[in-house]
Design a protein around this motif. Structure first.
Motif, mmCIF file in Angstrom:
data_model
loop_
_atom_site.group_PDB
_atom_site.id
_atom_site.type_symbol
_atom_site.label_atom_id
_atom_site.label_comp_id
_atom_site.label_asym_id
_atom_site.label_seq_id
_atom_site.Cartn_x
_atom_site.Cartn_y
_atom_site.Cartn_z
ATOM 1 N N ILE A 95 27.315 46.630 50.321
ATOM 2 C CA ILE A 95 28.659 47.080 49.953
ATOM 3 C C ILE A 95 28.803 47.401 48.459
ATOM 4 C CG2 ILE A 95 29.700 45.829 51.880
ATOM 5 C CD1 ILE A 95 30.653 43.703 49.910
ATOM 6 N N ASN A 96 27.771 47.094 47.670
ATOM 7 C CA ASN A 96 27.859 47.397 46.244
ATOM 8 C C ASN A 96 26.456 47.406 45.643
ATOM 9 O OD1 ASN A 96 28.199 47.087 43.317
ATOM 10 N ND2 ASN A 96 30.334 46.639 43.759
ATOM 11 N N ILE A 97 26.145 48.430 44.874
ATOM 12 C CA ILE A 97 24.915 48.461 44.093
ATOM 13 C C ILE A 97 25.253 48.935 42.686
ATOM 14 C CG2 ILE A 97 22.730 49.697 43.703
ATOM 15 C CD1 ILE A 97 22.160 49.581 46.637
ATOM 16 N N GLY A 98 24.966 48.084 41.724
ATOM 17 C CA GLY A 98 25.170 48.444 40.326
ATOM 18 C C GLY A 98 26.589 48.850 39.982
ATOM 19 N N GLY A 99 27.565 48.303 40.713
ATOM 20 C CA GLY A 99 28.964 48.634 40.449
ATOM 21 C C GLY A 99 29.508 49.758 41.302
ATOM 22 N N VAL A 100 28.655 50.437 42.048
ATOM 23 C CA VAL A 100 29.101 51.476 42.981
ATOM 24 C C VAL A 100 29.428 50.788 44.307
ATOM 25 C CG1 VAL A 100 28.524 53.567 44.222
ATOM 26 C CG2 VAL A 100 27.697 53.237 41.883
ATOM 27 N N ALA A 101 30.699 50.765 44.671
ATOM 28 C CA ALA A 101 31.141 50.019 45.842
ATOM 29 C C ALA A 101 31.531 50.943 46.990
ATOM 30 C CB ALA A 101 32.331 49.134 45.474
ATOM 31 N N VAL A 102 31.345 50.455 48.204
ATOM 32 C CA VAL A 102 31.794 51.199 49.379
ATOM 33 C C VAL A 102 33.310 51.103 49.480
ATOM 34 C CG1 VAL A 102 29.642 50.648 50.584
ATOM 35 C CG2 VAL A 102 31.667 49.244 50.984
ATOM 36 N N ASP A 103 33.898 52.018 50.213
ATOM 37 C CA ASP A 103 35.317 51.955 50.526
ATOM 38 C C ASP A 103 35.445 51.137 51.802
ATOM 39 O OD1 ASP A 103 37.955 52.279 51.171
ATOM 40 O OD2 ASP A 103 37.950 54.474 51.088
ATOM 41 N N MET A 104 35.897 49.881 51.681
ATOM 42 C CA MET A 104 35.935 48.986 52.837
ATOM 43 C C MET A 104 36.879 49.495 53.922
ATOM 44 S SD MET A 104 33.648 46.737 52.429
ATOM 45 C CE MET A 104 34.053 45.649 53.798
ATOM 46 N N LYS A 105 37.772 50.406 53.586
ATOM 47 C CA LYS A 105 38.663 50.976 54.597
ATOM 48 C C LYS A 105 37.881 51.841 55.579
ATOM 49 C CE LYS A 105 42.705 51.037 51.532
ATOM 50 N NZ LYS A 105 43.704 51.908 50.833
ATOM 51 N N LYS A 106 36.699 52.316 55.137
ATOM 52 C CA LYS A 106 35.861 53.138 56.009
ATOM 53 C C LYS A 106 34.942 52.298 56.897
ATOM 54 C CE LYS A 106 35.483 57.021 52.727
ATOM 55 N NZ LYS A 106 34.505 57.853 51.974
ATOM 56 N N ASN A 153 20.878 50.748 53.750
ATOM 57 C CA ASN A 153 21.615 49.892 54.684
ATOM 58 C C ASN A 153 23.103 49.914 54.351
ATOM 59 O OD1 ASN A 153 21.998 48.159 56.843
ATOM 60 N ND2 ASN A 153 21.600 46.308 55.656
ATOM 61 N N CYS A 154 23.623 51.103 54.127
ATOM 62 C CA CYS A 154 25.013 51.284 53.699
ATOM 63 C C CYS A 154 25.758 52.122 54.737
ATOM 64 C CB CYS A 154 25.053 51.966 52.337
ATOM 65 S SG CYS A 154 26.710 52.284 51.710
ATOM 66 N N TYR A 155 26.993 51.750 55.030
ATOM 67 C CA TYR A 155 27.776 52.437 56.056
ATOM 68 C C TYR A 155 28.842 53.364 55.479
ATOM 69 C CZ TYR A 155 25.867 50.413 60.273
ATOM 70 O OH TYR A 155 25.037 50.105 61.325
ATOM 71 N N ASP A 156 28.741 53.663 54.194
ATOM 72 C CA ASP A 156 29.638 54.622 53.550
ATOM 73 C C ASP A 156 28.740 55.682 52.923
ATOM 74 O OD1 ASP A 156 31.276 56.069 51.809
ATOM 75 O OD2 ASP A 156 32.446 54.328 51.193
ATOM 76 N N ALA A 157 28.609 56.844 53.577
ATOM 77 C CA ALA A 157 27.659 57.874 53.146
ATOM 78 C C ALA A 157 27.952 58.359 51.728
ATOM 79 C CB ALA A 157 27.699 59.050 54.121
ATOM 80 N N GLU A 158 29.221 58.500 51.401
ATOM 81 C CA GLU A 158 29.589 58.974 50.059
ATOM 82 C C GLU A 158 29.170 57.963 49.000
ATOM 83 O OE1 GLU A 158 33.596 60.381 47.564
ATOM 84 O OE2 GLU A 158 33.712 59.983 49.722
ATOM 85 N N ALA A 159 29.435 56.685 49.266
ATOM 86 C CA ALA A 159 29.047 55.639 48.318
ATOM 87 C C ALA A 159 27.533 55.544 48.211
ATOM 88 C CB ALA A 159 29.636 54.299 48.746
ATOM 89 N N GLU A 160 26.830 55.726 49.333
ATOM 90 C CA GLU A 160 25.378 55.632 49.318
ATOM 91 C C GLU A 160 24.767 56.708 48.416
ATOM 92 O OE1 GLU A 160 21.826 54.869 52.477
ATOM 93 O OE2 GLU A 160 23.231 56.455 52.981
#
Length: 336
Positions: A110-121, A135-142
């Motif tokens: 859900i977070n790498i180096g301060g880049v976080a997923v949008d938990m609403k997604k 292993n990330c479920y937010d393609a934009e954040a990944e």
């Protein structure tokens, strides 16, 4: 991953796909070890230069002081996260056991180096094994996470992050409130904190709950038309009073950046007593996705142990009968 295949071979404890009750021994070949046989030989003359430049953030300095060693390699090899290979192998067996009861353990970053997923997604119910490289479920954040990793690599730096482990299908009552060391959240936190570079663990809302009003931090309970209890929220992360409460268990672990940097930090040489730059070993830029898989394994081992502690039994038939009887008893209690 370019060197190792991480294929496990079961040597004992299993026959025709079923466990026998004896110890299960697992072998995973380390192909790179051929390059280290002289440096790590059990006997004979010492080979190669000693590692004497300690790495800040690693076990190096505390280890050589504690165990009275003069070669940091004696510490760094055993403290390496490579030992988590066997944790994952054992965790796979625990997952197989749990699947017999409809219990599933999954993870996502859900977070790498301060880049976080949008938990609403994120729909935790839909999370399963994924082809995502991180292993990330937010393609934009990944995509942004990959850019941050490339940026760190170009600088010779490393990144940490946060992953979440989710356990679905856990019955009410694993763990206990009666003794401190039987509390399920304590055992899970200990297992996750045992993973190299993990510096923090949260259950449910975790630290966010500490800054919330009680009216917003707890999960209200209601009866449905059939007389069954349900909740609209899961702030507790599936654990109340040290016991599973029947909701999805949600855990998060914070991983610090890997302490081996290609642009080394200032440190000390334990032999010359002079200021030096820290030693360099093989290292990744970011190991958060890998750590999430290790987290799954550790959580699976704890949940499997809690299931056996509660339901006992010498065979799967006995355990399943015990679980079935317990669930029927719960239904009776709820309907009274």
């Amino acid at each position: 991953m370019k060197i190792e295949h991480d294929t496990m071979e079961i040597l004992s404890g299993v026959r025709f796909g079923e466990t026998l009750g004896g110890p299960i021994s697992i072998k995973v070949n380390n192909h790179d070890f051929a390059n280290w046989t002289k440096k790590m030989a059990a006997f004979g003359e010492e080979y190669g230069e000693k590692v004497t430049a300690a790495r800040p953030g690693h076990a190096d300095y505390a280890g050589i002081k504690k165990y009275a060693r003069d070669d940091i390699r004696d510490i760094l090899e055993r403290s390496s996260a490579r030992e988590t290979t066997m944790r994952v192998a054992a965790g796979a067996i625990a997952k197989s056991f749990l699947s017999q009861f409809g219990i599933e353990v999954v993870s996502h970053v859900i977070n790498i180096g301060g880049v976080a997923v949008d938990m609403k997604k994120i729909d935790r119910n839909a999370i399963k094994a994924t082809d995502s490289e991180l292993n990330c479920y937010d393609a934009e954040a990944e995509t942004k996470m990959k850019e941050r990793i490339d940026e760190a690599k170009a600088k010779g730096d490393t990144l940490g992050g946060i992953f979440e482990v989710i356990v679905k299908g856990v019955p009410i009552g694993l763990g206990s409130h009666v003794e401190w060391d039987r509390r399920l959240d304590a055992m899970l936190a200990s297992a996750l904190m045992s993973i190299q570079a993990i510096k923090g663990v949260e259950v449910g809302d975790g630290f966010e709950a500490a800054v919330s009003f009680g009216s917003k931090a707890h999960d209200e309970m209601f009866y449905d038309e059939d007389g069954d209890v349900y909740r609209k929220t899961n702030h507790a992360g599936g654990i109340e009073g040290g016991m599973s409460n029947g909701e999805m268990i949600v855990l998060r672990a914070a991983m610090k950046p890997i302490p081996t940097l290609m642009t080394p930090l200032h440190s000390i040489d334990i032999s010359s007593k002079k200021a030096v730059l820290a030693s360099k070993e093989r290292s990744d830029v970011c190991a958060v996705p890998a750590a999430s898989v290790v987290g799954e394994a550790m959580v699976a081992l704890v949940i499997a142990d809690a299931m056996l502690d509660k339901f006992g039994g010498d065979s799967m038939i006995d355990i399943k009968n015990n679980v079935s009887a317990y669930l029927k008893r719960l239904e009776g209690v709820q309907n009274e």
